[in-house]
Design an enzyme around this catalytic site. Structure first.
Site, mmCIF file in Angstrom:
data_model
loop_
_atom_site.group_PDB
_atom_site.id
_atom_site.type_symbol
_atom_site.label_atom_id
_atom_site.label_comp_id
_atom_site.label_asym_id
_atom_site.label_seq_id
_atom_site.Cartn_x
_atom_site.Cartn_y
_atom_site.Cartn_z
ATOM 1 N N LYS A 23 0.848 -1.203 0.000
ATOM 2 C CA LYS A 23 0.000 0.000 0.000
ATOM 3 C C LYS A 23 0.880 1.249 0.000
ATOM 4 C CE LYS A 23 -3.863 -2.425 2.143
ATOM 5 N NZ LYS A 23 -4.680 -2.747 3.328
ATOM 6 N N GLN A 77 -4.646 -1.907 9.530
ATOM 7 C CA GLN A 77 -4.595 -3.199 8.867
ATOM 8 C C GLN A 77 -5.200 -4.278 9.766
ATOM 9 O OE1 GLN A 77 -3.714 -3.603 5.689
ATOM 10 N NE2 GLN A 77 -4.089 -5.797 5.749
ATOM 11 N N ASP A 97 -11.118 2.602 4.116
ATOM 12 C CA ASP A 97 -11.456 1.179 3.996
ATOM 13 C C ASP A 97 -12.965 0.983 3.849
ATOM 14 O OD1 ASP A 97 -9.358 -0.698 3.928
ATOM 15 O OD2 ASP A 97 -8.891 -0.378 6.041
#
Ligand code: GUN
Length: 293
Positions: free
Chosen positions: A52, A96, A119
């Site tokens: 990422k 994460q 997200d």
């Protein structure tokens, strides 16, 4: 049979984002900024977060990584999120997953400012998604939509079968495919661990999305001739003959299923790359919403 190559589709998304970033910088504006929080040192999570960050660089975005110890107290993680929430120079925040067992993922998800929730996991953003309102689409389903768009896969009126009902992929994917959007308008069946006659249902799928996290679960006898198969699985399977000691396997037995398909995503090199493309697009969207006035 068309291979839905994530490298090609992601490159096109990233090229567009890079030109948008260039235009911002030329206008004297800052680049979008994605902040990632990584707790512990789970090998797969390390790889995803590193990827990422690298992709942010490739699109001219700023990125920062907050690393916290595996044993970090939940309150410390929540405080780190709050700091990023209050930082006007941060557009998108991602924590994460998975997190260590002593930390409540739900609390963490709800601590992120919904306007920075790139997200798309916050309940208020999921609520908007369900109602068809503009919001952050969770990165993996978003990446799949971008992939279908790039390769001009027609979805309207098709029967889509999604295997797996996770909050990250299966459930939002099922909602999006049934929504009145360009890559939607499907009739959707959402299958899970309690589904009866899974094979028969899968055989009716024009579009089959495998997102259950079981390597090589989908076999050719479950796939209709000419189906479009989207493989979301990324499982590390131990293999002493591989350089790293493991191989990445999808949820679909690619070599046997591919010949039956009209189109299929490979693993690796398929949906995984598109997930990052979706995340970057969400970060640009957060920037546009929050500080590009
Ligand atoms: N773990 C697996 N997929 C994801 C994702 O899309 N976002 C985050 N934050 N963690 C994940």
């Amino acid at each position: 049979m068309l291979v839905l190559d994530g490298k090609i589709a992601a490159a096109s998304v990233k090229e567009d984002l890079l030109s948008q970033t260039d235009a911002l910088l030329k206008a004297g504006k800052p680049a979008p900024h994605l902040a990632a929080i990584l707790v512990g040192n789970n090998g797969a999570s390390e790889t995803y977060v590193a990827s990422k960050v690298k992709n942010c660089e490739e699109t001219g975005f700023q990125s920062s990584l907050v690393r916290l110890d595996e044993n970090v107290e939940e309150a410390v993680l929540l405080a780190a999120i709050e700091k990023l929430n209050n930082d006007p120079g941060v557009d998108g925040i991602l924590v994460q997953l998975p997190l260590p067992k002593h930390i409540s993922e739900q609390k963490v998800i709800e601590a992120i400012n919904p306007a920075k929730d790139v997200d798309g996991f916050h309940p208020s953003n999921i609520g908007k998604l369900v109602q068809g309102l503009p919001t952050f689409i969770p990165a993996t389903p978003y990446g799949i939509l971008l992939m279908l768009e790039h390769f001009k896969i027609d979805t309207k009126g098709k029967h889509a079968v999604v295997i797996g009902r996770s909050n990250i992929v299966g459930r939002p994917m099922s909602i999006l495919l049934s929504s009145n959007i360009a890559q939607g308008n499907c009739t959707v069946t959402l299958c899970h661990s309690h589904t009866h006659n899974l094979k028969e249902i899968c055989l009716q799928a024009d579009i089959l999305v495998a997102a259950l996290g079981k390597p090589e679960f989908v076999l050719p006898e479950m796939v209709k001739e000419g189906a479009v198969v989207v493989d979301v699985g990324i499982t590390r399977v131990t293999d002493p003959t591989a350089k790293k000691g493991f191989r990445i396997k999808g949820d679909v037995q690619y070599h046997s299923v591919a010949p039956k398909c009209s189109a299929i995503t490979p693993v690796p090199g398929g949906v995984g790359l598109m997930t990052i493309a979706g995340l970057l697009k969400n970060t640009m969207l957060a920037y546009r919403n929050n500080r590009d006035n």
